[in-house]
Design an enzyme around this catalytic site. Structure first.
Site, PDB file in Angstrom:
ATOM      1  N   ASN A   9      97.274 -27.548  -8.632  1.00  0.00           N
ATOM      2  CA  ASN A   9      98.057 -27.768  -7.414  1.00  0.00           C
ATOM      3  C   ASN A   9      99.017 -28.921  -7.696  1.00  0.00           C
ATOM      4  O   ASN A   9      98.611 -30.080  -7.684  1.00  0.00           O
ATOM      5  CB  ASN A   9      97.099 -28.106  -6.254  1.00  0.00           C
ATOM      6  CG  ASN A   9      97.849 -28.455  -4.974  1.00  0.00           C
ATOM      7  OD1 ASN A   9      99.055 -28.230  -4.870  1.00  0.00           O
ATOM      8  ND2 ASN A   9      97.129 -28.997  -4.004  1.00  0.00           N
ATOM      9  N   TRP A  10     100.263 -28.554  -7.941  1.00  0.00           N
ATOM     10  CA  TRP A  10     101.248 -29.586  -8.306  1.00  0.00           C
ATOM     11  C   TRP A  10     101.729 -30.393  -7.095  1.00  0.00           C
ATOM     12  O   TRP A  10     102.434 -31.383  -7.254  1.00  0.00           O
ATOM     13  CB  TRP A  10     102.457 -28.943  -8.998  1.00  0.00           C
ATOM     14  CG  TRP A  10     102.187 -28.532 -10.407  1.00  0.00           C
ATOM     15  CD1 TRP A  10     101.010 -28.663 -11.092  1.00  0.00           C
ATOM     16  CD2 TRP A  10     103.119 -27.919 -11.321  1.00  0.00           C
ATOM     17  NE1 TRP A  10     101.157 -28.172 -12.358  1.00  0.00           N
ATOM     18  CE2 TRP A  10     102.435 -27.711 -12.534  1.00  0.00           C
ATOM     19  CE3 TRP A  10     104.460 -27.531 -11.224  1.00  0.00           C
ATOM     20  CZ2 TRP A  10     103.046 -27.138 -13.649  1.00  0.00           C
ATOM     21  CZ3 TRP A  10     105.069 -26.949 -12.327  1.00  0.00           C
ATOM     22  CH2 TRP A  10     104.369 -26.759 -13.520  1.00  0.00           C
ATOM     23  N   LYS A  11     101.407 -29.914  -5.915  1.00  0.00           N
ATOM     24  CA  LYS A  11     101.867 -30.590  -4.680  1.00  0.00           C
ATOM     25  C   LYS A  11     103.387 -30.772  -4.731  1.00  0.00           C
ATOM     26  O   LYS A  11     104.087 -29.907  -5.268  1.00  0.00           O
ATOM     27  CB  LYS A  11     101.125 -31.915  -4.495  1.00  0.00           C
ATOM     28  CG  LYS A  11      99.610 -31.735  -4.620  1.00  0.00           C
ATOM     29  CD  LYS A  11      98.812 -32.909  -4.163  1.00  0.00           C
ATOM     30  CE  LYS A  11      97.332 -32.604  -4.311  1.00  0.00           C
ATOM     31  NZ  LYS A  11      96.471 -33.617  -3.771  1.00  0.00           N
ATOM     32  N   HIS A  95      95.175 -26.393   2.972  1.00  0.00           N
ATOM     33  CA  HIS A  95      94.893 -27.600   2.187  1.00  0.00           C
ATOM     34  C   HIS A  95      94.809 -28.789   3.144  1.00  0.00           C
ATOM     35  O   HIS A  95      95.542 -28.846   4.137  1.00  0.00           O
ATOM     36  CB  HIS A  95      96.007 -27.815   1.154  1.00  0.00           C
ATOM     37  CG  HIS A  95      95.680 -28.918   0.199  1.00  0.00           C
ATOM     38  ND1 HIS A  95      95.859 -30.241   0.526  1.00  0.00           N
ATOM     39  CD2 HIS A  95      95.158 -28.904  -1.051  1.00  0.00           C
ATOM     40  CE1 HIS A  95      95.455 -30.986  -0.500  1.00  0.00           C
ATOM     41  NE2 HIS A  95      95.030 -30.199  -1.463  1.00  0.00           N
ATOM     42  N   GLU A  97      95.939 -31.672   3.053  1.00  0.00           N
ATOM     43  CA  GLU A  97      97.216 -32.367   3.314  1.00  0.00           C
ATOM     44  C   GLU A  97      98.038 -31.602   4.340  1.00  0.00           C
ATOM     45  O   GLU A  97      98.740 -32.201   5.151  1.00  0.00           O
ATOM     46  CB  GLU A  97      97.979 -32.561   1.991  1.00  0.00           C
ATOM     47  CG  GLU A  97      97.346 -33.678   1.167  1.00  0.00           C
ATOM     48  CD  GLU A  97      97.514 -33.551  -0.333  1.00  0.00           C
ATOM     49  OE1 GLU A  97      98.366 -32.778  -0.798  1.00  0.00           O
ATOM     50  OE2 GLU A  97      96.760 -34.234  -1.061  1.00  0.00           O
ATOM     51  N   GLU A 167      86.968 -29.167  -0.769  1.00  0.00           N
ATOM     52  CA  GLU A 167      87.617 -30.406  -1.164  1.00  0.00           C
ATOM     53  C   GLU A 167      87.306 -31.492  -0.135  1.00  0.00           C
ATOM     54  O   GLU A 167      87.930 -31.527   0.944  1.00  0.00           O
ATOM     55  CB  GLU A 167      89.141 -30.207  -1.218  1.00  0.00           C
ATOM     56  CG  GLU A 167      89.584 -29.237  -2.274  1.00  0.00           C
ATOM     57  CD  GLU A 167      91.020 -29.516  -2.708  1.00  0.00           C
ATOM     58  OE1 GLU A 167      91.249 -29.710  -3.907  1.00  0.00           O
ATOM     59  OE2 GLU A 167      91.908 -29.573  -1.849  1.00  0.00           O
ATOM     60  N   GLY A 173      92.778 -37.280  -4.432  1.00  0.00           N
ATOM     61  CA  GLY A 173      93.749 -38.271  -4.901  1.00  0.00           C
ATOM     62  C   GLY A 173      93.239 -39.704  -4.822  1.00  0.00           C
ATOM     63  O   GLY A 173      94.021 -40.649  -4.905  1.00  0.00           O
ATOM     64  N   SER A 213      89.928 -35.252  -6.994  1.00  0.00           N
ATOM     65  CA  SER A 213      89.886 -36.184  -8.132  1.00  0.00           C
ATOM     66  C   SER A 213      89.153 -35.613  -9.348  1.00  0.00           C
ATOM     67  O   SER A 213      88.415 -36.326 -10.017  1.00  0.00           O
ATOM     68  CB  SER A 213      89.274 -37.527  -7.713  1.00  0.00           C
ATOM     69  OG  SER A 213      90.091 -38.147  -6.739  1.00  0.00           O
ATOM     70  N   GLY A 234      94.558 -31.471  -8.693  1.00  0.00           N
ATOM     71  CA  GLY A 234      95.851 -32.044  -8.321  1.00  0.00           C
ATOM     72  C   GLY A 234      96.386 -32.905  -9.444  1.00  0.00           C
ATOM     73  O   GLY A 234      96.957 -32.415 -10.426  1.00  0.00           O
ATOM     74  N   GLY A 235      96.173 -34.206  -9.335  1.00  0.00           N
ATOM     75  CA  GLY A 235      96.731 -35.190 -10.278  1.00  0.00           C
ATOM     76  C   GLY A 235      96.586 -34.817 -11.747  1.00  0.00           C
ATOM     77  O   GLY A 235      97.561 -34.858 -12.510  1.00  0.00           O
TER      78      GLY A 235
HETATM   79  P1  PGA Z   1      93.479 -34.396  -6.739  1.00  0.00           P
HETATM   80  O1  PGA Z   1      93.986 -33.271  -5.723  1.00  0.00           O
HETATM   81  O2  PGA Z   1      92.874 -33.678  -7.920  1.00  0.00           O
HETATM   82  O3  PGA Z   1      94.717 -35.179  -7.105  1.00  0.00           O
HETATM   83  O4  PGA Z   1      92.471 -35.212  -6.011  1.00  0.00           O
HETATM   84  C1  PGA Z   1      93.241 -32.117  -5.487  1.00  0.00           C
HETATM   85  C2  PGA Z   1      93.872 -31.307  -4.381  1.00  0.00           C
HETATM   86  O5  PGA Z   1      94.393 -31.898  -3.422  1.00  0.00           O
HETATM   87  O6  PGA Z   1      93.878 -30.068  -4.404  1.00  0.00           O
END
Ligand code: PGA
Length: 254
Positions: A9-11, A95, A97, A167, A173, A213, A234-235
């Site tokens: 997930n590149w956001k 998600h 976010e 999640e 994050g 994370s 994500g990251g």
């Molecule tokens: P993260 O993000 O690995 O940076 O915590 C995961 C996500 O939001 O899908």
């Protein structure tokens, strides 16, 4: 046997050239995916270029969101038909976010899920508890309710093969993870509620991912758990060596 699934997930990261560079770097590191499926969810603006470039790789395309209608007066929204046009196979829905920063509700997630199923896009429905809920010990109830609301009114016969992502909001994050054992416990409970709502074979057909994370060092610990069918990253998905190591962690989960 559920095939492991690793989702990037590149956001809101990566322009088109940056995205293509990252994809190229990753395909040099990972030439084949024997033990898992790997899905990239870049920003919408990079979907077109990525969907062309991805054909030369063993990876698949996903999107980070979509609207629940096919077309109409919805300025700024993305129709599921636009995604299908670009060979997108997977779509993240709900998600945290989107839920926390953009007011996405369980009702919206429910409508998006119906539309994704109708369009034969594979939904990855995200659920998770906040830090407050985690501390109050209401994790199972919160997630159970999110699942019930997402599935409310859906045709039970259409639900086999959909994907869930657990999640914990406090782990996204932040560098804080649920432990693999905590994640396994929640995900096992999710499968039980899914079996109650649908039936055992349907629940067994659904892949449930952990996200929050995830790092290259920690990936294996999660993948070893019997109910964790993959990772939403994500990251660490923005760094080719790290993401490649996460993909490789599916090869020898023991
Ligand atoms: P993260 O993000 O690995 O940076 O915590 C995961 C996500 O939001 O899908």
């Amino acid at each position: 046997m559920r095939t492991k699934l690793i989702v990037a997930n590149w956001k809101m990261n990566n322009t088109v050239p940056e995205g293509l560079k990252l994809l190229a770097a990753l395909s040099r590191e990972v030439r084949e995916t024997k033990e898992c499926e790997v899905v990239f969810c870049p920003p919408f603006t990079a979907l077109f270029a990525m969907s062309e470039a991805i054909e030369e790789t063993p990876f698949k395309m996903g999107a980070q969101n979509m609207h629940w209608e096919e077309s109409g007066a919805y300025t700024g929204e993305i129709s599921p038909l636009f995604l299908k046009d670009l060979n997108v196979q997977y779509v993240l829905l709900g998600h945290s976010e989107r839920r926390q920063l953009f007011g996405e509700t369980d009702i919206m997630v429910n409508k998006k899920l119906s539309q994704a199923i109708r369009q034969k896009l594979i939904p990855i429905v995200c659920v998770g508890e906040t830090e407050k809920e985690h501390k109050e010990g209401t994790t199972f109830d919160v997630i159970d309710l999110q699942i019930k609301k997402a599935l409310d009114g859906q045709q039970k016969t259409e639900l086999a093969g959909i994907v869930w992502a657990y999640e914990p909001v406090w782990a996204i994050g932040t560098g804080k993870n649920a432990t693999p054992e905590q994640a396994q416990e929640v995900i096992q409970a999710m499968r039980k509620s899914l079996a109650k709502i649908t039936d055992v074979p349907t629940a067994e057909s659904m892949r449930i991912l952990y996200g929050g994370s995830v790092s290259d060092e920690k990936a294996k610990g999660f993948l070893k758990q019997p109910d964790i069918d993959g990772l939403l990253v994500g990251g660490a998905s923005l760094i080719p060596q790290k993401f490649a190591a996460i993909i490789r962690a599916t090869e020898a989960p023991q």
